[in-house]
Motif scaffolding. Structure first.
Motif, mmCIF file in Angstrom:
data_model
loop_
_atom_site.group_PDB
_atom_site.id
_atom_site.type_symbol
_atom_site.label_atom_id
_atom_site.label_comp_id
_atom_site.label_asym_id
_atom_site.label_seq_id
_atom_site.Cartn_x
_atom_site.Cartn_y
_atom_site.Cartn_z
ATOM 1 N N GLN A 1 -8.962 -0.123 15.287
ATOM 2 C CA GLN A 1 -8.566 1.436 15.981
ATOM 3 C C GLN A 1 -9.573 2.420 15.014
ATOM 4 N N SER B 1 -3.827 -4.139 13.967
ATOM 5 C CA SER B 1 -4.836 -2.986 15.810
ATOM 6 C C SER B 1 -4.587 -1.823 15.053
ATOM 7 N N ASN B 2 -4.055 -1.187 13.665
ATOM 8 C CA ASN B 2 -4.656 -0.508 13.378
ATOM 9 C C ASN B 2 -6.251 -0.156 12.945
ATOM 10 N N ALA C 1 1.192 -7.896 13.657
ATOM 11 C CA ALA C 1 -0.055 -7.154 14.248
ATOM 12 C C ALA C 1 -0.756 -5.814 14.254
ATOM 13 N N TRP C 2 0.594 -4.738 14.037
ATOM 14 C CA TRP C 2 0.784 -3.146 13.816
ATOM 15 C C TRP C 2 -0.582 -3.477 12.537
#
Length: 418
Positions: A49, A45-46, A41-42
């Protein structure tokens, strides 16, 4: 009322998740899964972004834009005004075409070479050994380029087929033309065809082909039912009824009647102007990729087949020979059916390798899914992440589909414990 030690042991406490062997492994698995999901998930998401900060948010809308490039080898209608989605679909179909043709050819050639390597004839077995070692130890990319060069340099040009004394001629009753621009073969046509149906706005599906496949599939299913009935009668009475003609009629007659009703006929290639017209044009890039991948993979398949045959006890051969069976019948009825249980699992890996190696098509200009979606489309749109994700999904789907089919077949032929 006093609580016994046994009752205390049955009461759950949080510390048991770590110190009790009944729960410890489950705890570790849950923690590891949660950690992996948080990491994934990180990363996602990263990535989202960062792409948004660069002004390139994830968007698959580019698939609806005009492709503006041509695809030289295609099975469906296509123009440069079509969308990137249609171009990607045609590239995927080209990849599947090479994969299917390559797997079939590699299986047939590899099976024959594997059996011939076990021949008692010294010359034949040595020739097969040279073939296997030669193809296995040279990169497949070099074989692709070599076959492409042979097709371009050694095959006759279309002009060699014209004139009063042509230096080249059509093959197979004047139905196939082999040239340095590719191979032209007869094209199936329908004078009373049903038509086509558009699917998702991306491509058309021939209703004639669908109807033929349905009738053919129904005939094969009916033929298998007749075979099962014959097997059951043989098990009960010891006498096998003659049903080969029934099975042949069930497969051939309905399909033949349908083709007659649809007005099936062949369109032959003809030399018009500076090139051949009509028929199906198999370009040099397709021929080079197909032959090179097939012969390269067949070398590995041959070793798998040879190993599977050697895994069967010699007592099986001796027992079959004592019953009066000749060597070809022994191989077909006794050895190979048992060897399939050893051959199928590693054969899956070779099919997957052939499918993924088809991405080398870009070396000879064959427009597969890597050349369309992962090549021109990606360069034109600048959507690297989206194209790579879709490309990975395509190959993952193809690989899982091949594995599922062969694993199903492997379950059918494996020994059943009673």
């Amino acid at each position: 009322m006093a609580i016994t030690a046994a009752q205390m042991d049955t009461q759950f406490r949080l510390g048991m998740l770590i110190y009790d062997t009944r729960y410890r492994s489950l705890t570790i698995q849950v923690v590891a899964l949660a950690g992996f999901m948080l990491l994934a998930a990180w990363l996602i998401s990263n990535t989202i972004q960062n792409l948004a900060a660069l002004g390139k948010p994830i968007d698959f809308g580019f698939l609806r834009e005009p492709a503006s490039y041509d695809i030289n080898q295609r099975l469906l209608e296509y123009t440069s005004r079509n969308t990137h989605l249609r171009a990607s679909v045609l590239g995927l179909i080209n990849t599947m075409l090479v994969a299917v043709l390559g797997c079939i050819t590699a299986t047939v050639v590899g099976g024959l070479v594997g059996i011939l390597r076990l021949s008692r004839n010294w010359l034949i077995s040595r020739i097969m050994t040279v073939y296997v070692e030669g193809f296995r130890n040279v990169p497949v990319l070099l074989w692709i380029i070599l076959v492409m060069a042979i097709m371009i340099e050694s095959m006759p040009a279309p002009r060699d087929f014209r004139g009063e004394n042509p230096t080249a001629s059509l093959q197979l009753f004047d139905s196939v033309a082999i040239t340095n621009r590719g191979v032209y073969i007869p094209e199936p046509l329908f004078s009373r065809g049903i038509g086509d149906v558009n699917v998702l706005g991306a491509f058309e599906v021939s209703l004639d082909l669908v109807a033929f496949l349905i009738v053919l599939g129904a005939g094969i299913w009916a033929s298998s039912r007749v075979k099962r009935r014959a097997d059951r009668i043989q098990d009960e009475t010891g006498v096998r009824p003659v049903v080969w003609w029934q099975r042949a009629c069930l497969v051939v007659v309905p399909s033949g009647v349908l083709l007659y009703l649809l007005g099936f006929h062949l369109g032959f290639p003809e030399l018009k102007g500076f090139n051949f017209k009509g028929g199906i044009h198999m370009r040099n890039s397709l021929i080079a990729l197909w032959l090179a991948l097939s012969l390269y993979t067949a070398a590995f398949v041959a070793e798998i087949v040879r190993g599977g045959i050697l895994a069967i006890s010699k007592g099986q051969t001796e027992a079959a020979a004592s019953l009066g069976l000749r060597p070809p019948r022994i191989m077909g009825l006794v050895i190979l059916p048992q060897a399939l249980r050893v051959i199928i699992p590693p054969l899956i890996s070779q099919y997957l390798n052939l499918t993924k190696n088809s991405s080398l098509a870009i070396a000879v200009g064959y427009m597969d899914v890597t050349g369309t979606l992962g090549g021109i489309t990606m360069n034109q749109t600048g959507r690297e992440l989206e194209c790579i994700l879709l490309l990975m999904l395509c190959y993952l789907t193809l690989s899982l589909g091949i594995s599922a089919v062969l694993n199903w077949y492997n379950d059918r032929v494996k020994l059943k414990e009673r």
